[in-house]
Design a protein around this motif. Structure first.
Motif, PDB file in Angstrom:
ATOM      1  N   ASN A   1      63.286 -19.520 -28.513  1.00  0.00           N
ATOM      2  CA  ASN A   1      64.423 -19.253 -27.635  1.00  0.00           C
ATOM      3  C   ASN A   1      65.534 -18.524 -28.387  1.00  0.00           C
ATOM      4  OD1 ASN A   1      65.998 -19.372 -25.273  1.00  0.00           O
ATOM      5  ND2 ASN A   1      66.995 -21.239 -25.992  1.00  0.00           N
ATOM      6  N   ASN A   2      65.799 -18.916 -29.621  1.00  0.00           N
ATOM      7  CA  ASN A   2      66.826 -18.257 -30.424  1.00  0.00           C
ATOM      8  C   ASN A   2      66.471 -16.804 -30.703  1.00  0.00           C
ATOM      9  OD1 ASN A   2      68.191 -20.673 -30.492  1.00  0.00           O
ATOM     10  ND2 ASN A   2      67.468 -21.214 -32.533  1.00  0.00           N
ATOM     11  N   VAL A   3      65.213 -16.547 -31.036  1.00  0.00           N
ATOM     12  CA  VAL A   3      64.778 -15.178 -31.317  1.00  0.00           C
ATOM     13  C   VAL A   3      64.849 -14.332 -30.047  1.00  0.00           C
ATOM     14  CG1 VAL A   3      62.807 -13.761 -32.018  1.00  0.00           C
ATOM     15  CG2 VAL A   3      63.377 -15.820 -33.295  1.00  0.00           C
ATOM     16  N   GLU A   4      64.472 -14.905 -28.906  1.00  0.00           N
ATOM     17  CA  GLU A   4      64.570 -14.174 -27.642  1.00  0.00           C
ATOM     18  C   GLU A   4      66.018 -13.840 -27.317  1.00  0.00           C
ATOM     19  OE1 GLU A   4      62.623 -16.502 -24.646  1.00  0.00           O
ATOM     20  OE2 GLU A   4      60.633 -16.069 -25.426  1.00  0.00           O
ATOM     21  N   ALA A   5      66.925 -14.763 -27.533  1.00  0.00           N
ATOM     22  CA  ALA A   5      68.346 -14.504 -27.287  1.00  0.00           C
ATOM     23  C   ALA A   5      68.867 -13.420 -28.228  1.00  0.00           C
ATOM     24  CB  ALA A   5      69.157 -15.784 -27.459  1.00  0.00           C
ATOM     25  N   LEU A   6      68.437 -13.459 -29.471  1.00  0.00           N
ATOM     26  CA  LEU A   6      68.847 -12.451 -30.442  1.00  0.00           C
ATOM     27  C   LEU A   6      68.338 -11.069 -30.042  1.00  0.00           C
ATOM     28  CD1 LEU A   6      70.256 -12.105 -33.212  1.00  0.00           C
ATOM     29  CD2 LEU A   6      68.008 -12.410 -34.235  1.00  0.00           C
ATOM     30  N   GLU A   7      67.089 -10.967 -29.635  1.00  0.00           N
ATOM     31  CA  GLU A   7      66.527  -9.681 -29.226  1.00  0.00           C
ATOM     32  C   GLU A   7      67.185  -9.170 -27.944  1.00  0.00           C
ATOM     33  OE1 GLU A   7      64.463  -7.606 -30.802  1.00  0.00           O
ATOM     34  OE2 GLU A   7      64.543  -9.008 -32.477  1.00  0.00           O
ATOM     35  N   PHE A   8      67.484 -10.055 -27.006  1.00  0.00           N
ATOM     36  CA  PHE A   8      68.181  -9.648 -25.787  1.00  0.00           C
ATOM     37  C   PHE A   8      69.563  -9.098 -26.127  1.00  0.00           C
ATOM     38  CE2 PHE A   8      70.981 -10.554 -22.163  1.00  0.00           C
ATOM     39  CZ  PHE A   8      70.333  -9.807 -21.190  1.00  0.00           C
ATOM     40  N   GLY A   9      70.264  -9.760 -27.034  1.00  0.00           N
ATOM     41  CA  GLY A   9      71.576  -9.285 -27.470  1.00  0.00           C
ATOM     42  C   GLY A   9      71.488  -7.939 -28.155  1.00  0.00           C
ATOM     43  N   ARG A  10      70.471  -7.750 -28.987  1.00  0.00           N
ATOM     44  CA  ARG A  10      70.290  -6.462 -29.660  1.00  0.00           C
ATOM     45  C   ARG A  10      69.998  -5.359 -28.657  1.00  0.00           C
ATOM     46  NH1 ARG A  10      66.533  -8.635 -34.510  1.00  0.00           N
ATOM     47  NH2 ARG A  10      68.210  -9.381 -35.856  1.00  0.00           N
TER      48      ARG A  10
ATOM     49  N   LEU B   1      79.047  12.310 -28.767  1.00  0.00           N
ATOM     50  CA  LEU B   1      78.779  12.280 -30.204  1.00  0.00           C
ATOM     51  C   LEU B   1      77.442  12.947 -30.498  1.00  0.00           C
ATOM     52  CD1 LEU B   1      79.888   8.636 -31.006  1.00  0.00           C
ATOM     53  CD2 LEU B   1      81.224  10.726 -31.217  1.00  0.00           C
ATOM     54  N   THR B   2      77.396  13.696 -31.571  1.00  0.00           N
ATOM     55  CA  THR B   2      76.156  14.352 -31.975  1.00  0.00           C
ATOM     56  C   THR B   2      75.927  14.095 -33.459  1.00  0.00           C
ATOM     57  OG1 THR B   2      77.332  16.404 -32.450  1.00  0.00           O
ATOM     58  CG2 THR B   2      76.349  16.203 -30.263  1.00  0.00           C
ATOM     59  N   GLY B   3      74.683  14.199 -33.874  1.00  0.00           N
ATOM     60  CA  GLY B   3      74.337  14.054 -35.280  1.00  0.00           C
ATOM     61  C   GLY B   3      74.601  12.664 -35.826  1.00  0.00           C
ATOM     62  N   PHE B   4      75.125  12.646 -37.044  1.00  0.00           N
ATOM     63  CA  PHE B   4      75.344  11.380 -37.733  1.00  0.00           C
ATOM     64  C   PHE B   4      76.448  10.539 -37.096  1.00  0.00           C
ATOM     65  CE2 PHE B   4      73.319  13.731 -41.257  1.00  0.00           C
ATOM     66  CZ  PHE B   4      72.266  12.869 -41.467  1.00  0.00           C
ATOM     67  N   HIS B   5      77.346  11.176 -36.372  1.00  0.00           N
ATOM     68  CA  HIS B   5      78.425  10.415 -35.739  1.00  0.00           C
ATOM     69  C   HIS B   5      77.876   9.386 -34.749  1.00  0.00           C
ATOM     70  CE1 HIS B   5      80.602  14.035 -37.139  1.00  0.00           C
ATOM     71  NE2 HIS B   5      81.490  13.112 -37.494  1.00  0.00           N
ATOM     72  N   GLY B   6      76.838   9.744 -34.023  1.00  0.00           N
ATOM     73  CA  GLY B   6      76.212   8.797 -33.105  1.00  0.00           C
ATOM     74  C   GLY B   6      75.565   7.639 -33.831  1.00  0.00           C
ATOM     75  N   PHE B   7      74.884   7.943 -34.935  1.00  0.00           N
ATOM     76  CA  PHE B   7      74.249   6.874 -35.704  1.00  0.00           C
ATOM     77  C   PHE B   7      75.279   5.973 -36.371  1.00  0.00           C
ATOM     78  CE2 PHE B   7      70.668   9.886 -35.463  1.00  0.00           C
ATOM     79  CZ  PHE B   7      69.728   9.028 -34.916  1.00  0.00           C
ATOM     80  N   ILE B   8      76.396   6.555 -36.767  1.00  0.00           N
ATOM     81  CA  ILE B   8      77.469   5.738 -37.324  1.00  0.00           C
ATOM     82  C   ILE B   8      77.971   4.746 -36.289  1.00  0.00           C
ATOM     83  CG2 ILE B   8      79.854   5.813 -38.161  1.00  0.00           C
ATOM     84  CD1 ILE B   8      79.070   8.450 -39.609  1.00  0.00           C
ATOM     85  N   LEU B   9      78.118   5.219 -35.031  1.00  0.00           N
ATOM     86  CA  LEU B   9      78.523   4.316 -33.950  1.00  0.00           C
ATOM     87  C   LEU B   9      77.510   3.187 -33.779  1.00  0.00           C
ATOM     88  CD1 LEU B   9      80.437   3.639 -31.543  1.00  0.00           C
ATOM     89  CD2 LEU B   9      78.873   4.991 -30.144  1.00  0.00           C
ATOM     90  N   TYR B  10      76.223   3.523 -33.855  1.00  0.00           N
ATOM     91  CA  TYR B  10      75.182   2.499 -33.718  1.00  0.00           C
ATOM     92  C   TYR B  10      75.299   1.453 -34.821  1.00  0.00           C
ATOM     93  CZ  TYR B  10      70.671   0.190 -33.772  1.00  0.00           C
ATOM     94  OH  TYR B  10      69.690  -0.761 -33.783  1.00  0.00           O
ATOM     95  N   PHE B  11      75.436   1.889 -36.070  1.00  0.00           N
ATOM     96  CA  PHE B  11      75.488   0.935 -37.170  1.00  0.00           C
ATOM     97  C   PHE B  11      76.779   0.122 -37.160  1.00  0.00           C
ATOM     98  CE2 PHE B  11      72.228   3.867 -38.892  1.00  0.00           C
ATOM     99  CZ  PHE B  11      71.196   2.945 -38.930  1.00  0.00           C
ATOM    100  N   ILE B  12      77.862   0.701 -36.675  1.00  0.00           N
ATOM    101  CA  ILE B  12      79.094  -0.076 -36.517  1.00  0.00           C
ATOM    102  C   ILE B  12      78.895  -1.157 -35.467  1.00  0.00           C
ATOM    103  CG2 ILE B  12      81.459   0.050 -35.628  1.00  0.00           C
ATOM    104  CD1 ILE B  12      81.698   2.750 -37.069  1.00  0.00           C
ATOM    105  N   SER B  13      78.243  -0.807 -34.350  1.00  0.00           N
ATOM    106  CA  SER B  13      78.006  -1.808 -33.304  1.00  0.00           C
ATOM    107  C   SER B  13      77.043  -2.893 -33.781  1.00  0.00           C
ATOM    108  CB  SER B  13      77.504  -1.147 -32.019  1.00  0.00           C
ATOM    109  OG  SER B  13      76.224  -0.588 -32.207  1.00  0.00           O
ATOM    110  N   VAL B  14      76.061  -2.527 -34.600  1.00  0.00           N
ATOM    111  CA  VAL B  14      75.148  -3.522 -35.179  1.00  0.00           C
ATOM    112  C   VAL B  14      75.922  -4.469 -36.092  1.00  0.00           C
ATOM    113  CG1 VAL B  14      73.251  -3.816 -36.828  1.00  0.00           C
ATOM    114  CG2 VAL B  14      73.044  -2.175 -34.988  1.00  0.00           C
ATOM    115  N   GLY B  15      76.822  -3.915 -36.894  1.00  0.00           N
ATOM    116  CA  GLY B  15      77.636  -4.751 -37.776  1.00  0.00           C
ATOM    117  C   GLY B  15      78.540  -5.704 -37.015  1.00  0.00           C
ATOM    118  N   ILE B  16      79.143  -5.211 -35.940  1.00  0.00           N
ATOM    119  CA  ILE B  16      79.996  -6.076 -35.114  1.00  0.00           C
ATOM    120  C   ILE B  16      79.178  -7.181 -34.489  1.00  0.00           C
ATOM    121  CG2 ILE B  16      81.383  -6.129 -33.002  1.00  0.00           C
ATOM    122  CD1 ILE B  16      82.405  -3.325 -33.815  1.00  0.00           C
ATOM    123  N   GLN B  17      77.998  -6.831 -33.996  1.00  0.00           N
ATOM    124  CA  GLN B  17      77.140  -7.857 -33.393  1.00  0.00           C
ATOM    125  C   GLN B  17      76.707  -8.888 -34.441  1.00  0.00           C
ATOM    126  OE1 GLN B  17      73.162  -6.904 -32.241  1.00  0.00           O
ATOM    127  NE2 GLN B  17      73.182  -8.371 -30.567  1.00  0.00           N
TER     128      GLN B  17
END
Length: 111
Positions: free
Chosen positions: A23-32, A48-64
């Motif tokens: 259940n914990n892993v399912e909740a984690l994957e749903f959140g991701r 956003l284009t290029g690396f700027h988009g990926f930077i946004l993704y990694f920032i959101s991953v870090g916040i999560q």
């Protein structure tokens, strides 16, 4: 007895509830997945284009990750048998991010 052998025995004695861990892993994957969708839509709408988009993704991953860490109160091993299940396996999230990034970029800035 040495300290290493007592830690190894303690590790072997630990028992996990597989239903709760699943259940914990399912909740984690749903959140991701939700985080990847939101970040992909934001990157596409913002244009956003290029690396700027990926930077946004990694920032959101870090916040999560920070949010999950606060929610777990820093005690990850109470909810997951190993730290890797908590921190890794972002491959599917990255694919979802790119899919929605390209889709929303095309819908807003191309068409």
């Amino acid at each position: 007895m040495s300290e290493k052998s007592s830690k190894a025995e303690k590790k072997n004695d630990e028992c996990y509830n597989t239903v709760a861990i699943t259940n914990n892993v399912e909740a984690l994957e749903f959140g991701r997945t939700c985080q990847s969708c939101a970040a992909g839509m934001a990157a596409g709408i913002l244009g956003l284009t290029g690396f700027h988009g990926f930077i946004l993704y990694f920032i959101s991953v870090g916040i999560q990750a920070l949010i999950w860490n606060v929610k777990a109160q820093g005690n990850w091993l109470s909810y997951f048998p190993e730290r890797n299940s908590f921190t890794w396996s972002h491959g599917n999230g990255l694919l979802t991010f790119v899919l929605l990034w390209v889709f929303f970029y095309g819908m807003v800035h191309v068409y």
